[in-house]
Design an enzyme around this catalytic site. Sequence first.
Site, PDB file in Angstrom:
ATOM      1  NE  ARG A   1      -1.993  -1.525   3.467  1.00 20.13           N
ATOM      2  CZ  ARG A   1      -2.133  -2.770   3.927  1.00 20.13           C
ATOM      3  NH1 ARG A   1      -3.096  -3.530   3.483  1.00 20.13           N
ATOM      4  NH2 ARG A   1      -1.313  -3.248   4.839  1.00 20.13           N
ATOM      5  CB  ILE A   2       3.305   2.623   2.462  1.00 17.22           C
ATOM      6  CG1 ILE A   2       2.258   2.654   3.582  1.00 17.22           C
ATOM      7  CG2 ILE A   2       4.227   3.830   2.561  1.00 17.22           C
ATOM      8  CD1 ILE A   2       2.805   2.424   4.986  1.00 17.22           C
TER       9      ILE A   2
ATOM     10  CG  ASP B   1       6.634  -6.830  -2.758  1.00 20.65           C
ATOM     11  OD1 ASP B   1       6.541  -8.047  -2.483  1.00 20.65           O
ATOM     12  OD2 ASP B   1       5.934  -5.962  -2.205  1.00 20.65           O
TER      13      ASP B   1
ATOM     14  CB  ALA C   1       9.304  -0.164   7.030  1.00 17.52           C
ATOM     15  NE  ARG C   2       6.744  -2.140  13.198  1.00 16.80           N
ATOM     16  CZ  ARG C   2       5.830  -1.222  12.935  1.00 16.80           C
ATOM     17  NH1 ARG C   2       6.188  -0.083  12.361  1.00 16.80           N
ATOM     18  NH2 ARG C   2       4.558  -1.410  13.259  1.00 16.80           N
TER      19      ARG C   2
ATOM     20  CG  ASP D   1       8.849   8.005  11.368  1.00 15.87           C
ATOM     21  OD1 ASP D   1       8.960   9.071  12.017  1.00 15.87           O
ATOM     22  OD2 ASP D   1       7.806   7.331  11.357  1.00 15.87           O
TER      23      ASP D   1
ATOM     24  CD  GLU E   1      10.013   3.800  17.696  1.00 14.83           C
ATOM     25  OE1 GLU E   1       8.823   3.873  18.038  1.00 14.83           O
ATOM     26  OE2 GLU E   1      10.370   3.618  16.532  1.00 14.83           O
TER      27      GLU E   1
ATOM     28  CG  HIS F   1       6.983   5.161  15.125  1.00 13.27           C
ATOM     29  ND1 HIS F   1       7.320   3.910  15.558  1.00 13.27           N
ATOM     30  CD2 HIS F   1       6.088   4.968  14.122  1.00 13.27           C
ATOM     31  CE1 HIS F   1       6.651   2.995  14.870  1.00 13.27           C
ATOM     32  NE2 HIS F   1       5.893   3.621  13.983  1.00 13.27           N
TER      33      HIS F   1
HETATM   34  P1  NAD Z   1       1.644  -3.776   2.961  1.00 12.27           P
HETATM   35  O1  NAD Z   1       1.429  -5.071   3.648  1.00 12.27           O
HETATM   36  O2  NAD Z   1       0.551  -3.193   2.146  1.00 12.27           O
HETATM   37  O3  NAD Z   1       2.948  -3.845   2.040  1.00 12.27           O
HETATM   38  C1  NAD Z   1       4.119  -4.489   2.412  1.00 12.27           C
HETATM   39  C2  NAD Z   1       4.742  -5.067   1.148  1.00 12.27           C
HETATM   40  O4  NAD Z   1       6.017  -5.628   1.516  1.00 12.27           O
HETATM   41  C3  NAD Z   1       3.922  -6.210   0.525  1.00 12.27           C
HETATM   42  O5  NAD Z   1       3.657  -5.942  -0.838  1.00 12.27           O
HETATM   43  C4  NAD Z   1       4.812  -7.429   0.696  1.00 12.27           C
HETATM   44  O6  NAD Z   1       4.721  -8.340  -0.394  1.00 12.27           O
HETATM   45  C5  NAD Z   1       6.191  -6.796   0.746  1.00 12.27           C
HETATM   46  N1  NAD Z   1       7.200  -7.670   1.346  1.00 12.27           N
HETATM   47  C6  NAD Z   1       7.034  -8.630   2.292  1.00 12.27           C
HETATM   48  N2  NAD Z   1       8.210  -9.250   2.520  1.00 12.27           N
HETATM   49  C7  NAD Z   1       9.126  -8.663   1.713  1.00 12.27           C
HETATM   50  C8  NAD Z   1      10.500  -8.869   1.485  1.00 12.27           C
HETATM   51  N3  NAD Z   1      11.173  -9.838   2.133  1.00 12.27           N
HETATM   52  N4  NAD Z   1      11.142  -8.087   0.583  1.00 12.27           N
HETATM   53  C9  NAD Z   1      10.467  -7.122  -0.095  1.00 12.27           C
HETATM   54  N5  NAD Z   1       9.144  -6.896   0.057  1.00 12.27           N
HETATM   55  C10 NAD Z   1       8.487  -7.647   0.964  1.00 12.27           C
HETATM   56  O7  NAD Z   1       2.076  -2.745   4.134  1.00 12.27           O
HETATM   57  P2  NAD Z   1       2.044  -1.161   4.074  1.00 12.27           P
HETATM   58  O8  NAD Z   1       0.709  -0.668   4.489  1.00 12.27           O
HETATM   59  O9  NAD Z   1       2.612  -0.694   2.779  1.00 12.27           O
HETATM   60  O10 NAD Z   1       3.053  -0.851   5.289  1.00 12.27           O
HETATM   61  C11 NAD Z   1       4.440  -1.201   5.196  1.00 12.27           C
HETATM   62  C12 NAD Z   1       5.115  -1.089   6.562  1.00 12.27           C
HETATM   63  O11 NAD Z   1       5.154   0.278   6.963  1.00 12.27           O
HETATM   64  C13 NAD Z   1       4.333  -1.758   7.693  1.00 12.27           C
HETATM   65  O12 NAD Z   1       4.682  -3.123   7.835  1.00 12.27           O
HETATM   66  C14 NAD Z   1       4.706  -0.967   8.925  1.00 12.27           C
HETATM   67  O13 NAD Z   1       5.719  -1.637   9.632  1.00 12.27           O
HETATM   68  C15 NAD Z   1       5.247   0.346   8.373  1.00 12.27           C
HETATM   69  N6  NAD Z   1       4.464   1.506   8.843  1.00 12.27           N
HETATM   70  C16 NAD Z   1       5.111   2.492   9.525  1.00 12.27           C
HETATM   71  C17 NAD Z   1       4.394   3.618   9.937  1.00 12.27           C
HETATM   72  C18 NAD Z   1       5.059   4.761  10.651  1.00 12.27           C
HETATM   73  O14 NAD Z   1       4.378   5.603  11.249  1.00 12.27           O
HETATM   74  N7  NAD Z   1       6.383   4.875  10.596  1.00 12.27           N
HETATM   75  C19 NAD Z   1       3.016   3.713   9.672  1.00 12.27           C
HETATM   76  C20 NAD Z   1       2.419   2.699   8.948  1.00 12.27           C
HETATM   77  C21 NAD Z   1       3.145   1.605   8.533  1.00 12.27           C
END
Ligand code: NAD
Length: 325
Positions: free
Chosen positions: A157-158, A177, A238-239, A263, A268, A287
Site C-alpha cells: 500500500r505505502i 517485492d 517501516a520498522r 522514522d 523508542e 515515529h
Molecule cells: P503492505 O502489507 O501493504 O505492504 C508491504 C509489502 O512488503 C507487501 O507488498 C509485501 O509483499 C512486501 N514484502 C514482504 N516481505 C518482503 C520482502 N522480504 N522483501 C520485499 N518486500 C516484501 O504494508 P504497508 O501498508 O505498505 O506498510 C508497510 C510497513 O510500513 C508496515 O509493515 C509498517 O511496519 C510500516 N508503517 C510504519 C508507519 C510509521 O508511522 N512509521 C506507519 C504505517 C506503517
Amino acid sequence: MDKIVVTSRRFFMKFPKLEYFENRAKEIGATIVPVRAEDEKTLMNELNDASVVVVIGRQIDRRIIESMKKGKMILAMQVGYDCVDIEAATQHGMVVSNVPVYCTDEVANHAIALLLAVSRKIKLLIKETSQAKWDYNVAKPIYNFKNRVLGIIGLGRIGRALVPKAKGFGMNVQAYDPYLHDDIFNFLEVKRVYDLDDILKTSDYLSIHAPLTHETFRMIDENAVGMMKKDSVLINTARSRIVDYNAILKAINEGRLAGAGIDVMDVEPPDKDDPILNNDRIIVTPHIAWYSEESLKNLMEYSMDEIERVLKGRRPRWILNPEVL
Ligand code: NAD
C-alpha cells in the site's frame, strides 16, 4: 458486558483522552478499561475477564494471550502487527486484526519529506544558518531529483502510494517485492527488480516499505549497505529492525553513503547519547510518519468499527488469522 482493555505507552500518547472510545463502546454494550501500567502482571490481571485487548506496539505474547480466559480479539491498532503472537492467538481461537489503511498516504508523504530533506542537506543547512553562516558549499554535492533512481523495497500500500509522488519529481522508480505478480509493476509502470542485491546497487534513493518478518529482519545489514551507491540515501519509515543502523552510521561517517532519513528506532524513545541522533546527514523523526489530523480520526473510527464487527459476530474486515472464524 464485554470488557475492552486498551494499553501501551504509544496508545496513550496517541489518545490521552478516551472519550471517543468510551462512547462507541457504550453504544455496543461494552466498557473501556485503560491499563497504563507497563508491567505484565497488572495487564494480565485486567485481561483475565476481558474480551478485547487493544495495543500499539506493546508485545502481546503467548503468556498474555493465555491469561485472556474470555478473550475474543486482539487489535493491533497500527499497520505493522509484529508485536502480536498470531499463532498463539489462533490456537486460543482469538481474532487478530490490525488497521492497515488509515495512514497510507501520510507515510508515503513522510518518506518523500525525509528523502527531499536528507538529499537537500536541510539538517546541515539549518545548523549553519542558525549560526548565521551563509555558504552553500558545505552542502555539496546536491543532485537534481530528475532521472535519479528511487528503489522501493516492499511495493504494498505505502510503496505504491509513493510511486506517483516520486514520479512527480521526475524520478525513475524501481521496486523489489518477491511476493507480487508482474501485473502490479506493469500497472504502476515501475521497473521490477528481482534481486535484492540489484536494487541496492542501482538505486540513488532506497525507501523501505516492507513489514518486519524473519526474512526482512536486518535485511539492510553491513553487507547490504556495502553494495549501495556512495551518493545514495536510505529512508526507513517501516520498522527499525529491518536495518542495521550501526552499519548505516559507519557508512555515512566513512563517506560510503550520503545520508539517511529514519522514522523508526529499535528503542523508542532512543538513548539521548545515540550517535544517530546527532549526525548532520541523518534526520530522525519520532515515529510520526503515520500522523495527520485525518489519519488520527481514521484510526479511532476504523478501530472501533473492527471491534464492533467482532463483538457483534460479523466478519472482521482486517482479520490476520481468518482460520479462526
Ligand atoms: P503492505 O502489507 O501493504 O505492504 C508491504 C509489502 O512488503 C507487501 O507488498 C509485501 O509483499 C512486501 N514484502 C514482504 N516481505 C518482503 C520482502 N522480504 N522483501 C520485499 N518486500 C516484501 O504494508 P504497508 O501498508 O505498505 O506498510 C508497510 C510497513 O510500513 C508496515 O509493515 C509498517 O511496519 C510500516 N508503517 C510504519 C508507519 C510509521 O508511522 N512509521 C506507519 C504505517 C506503517
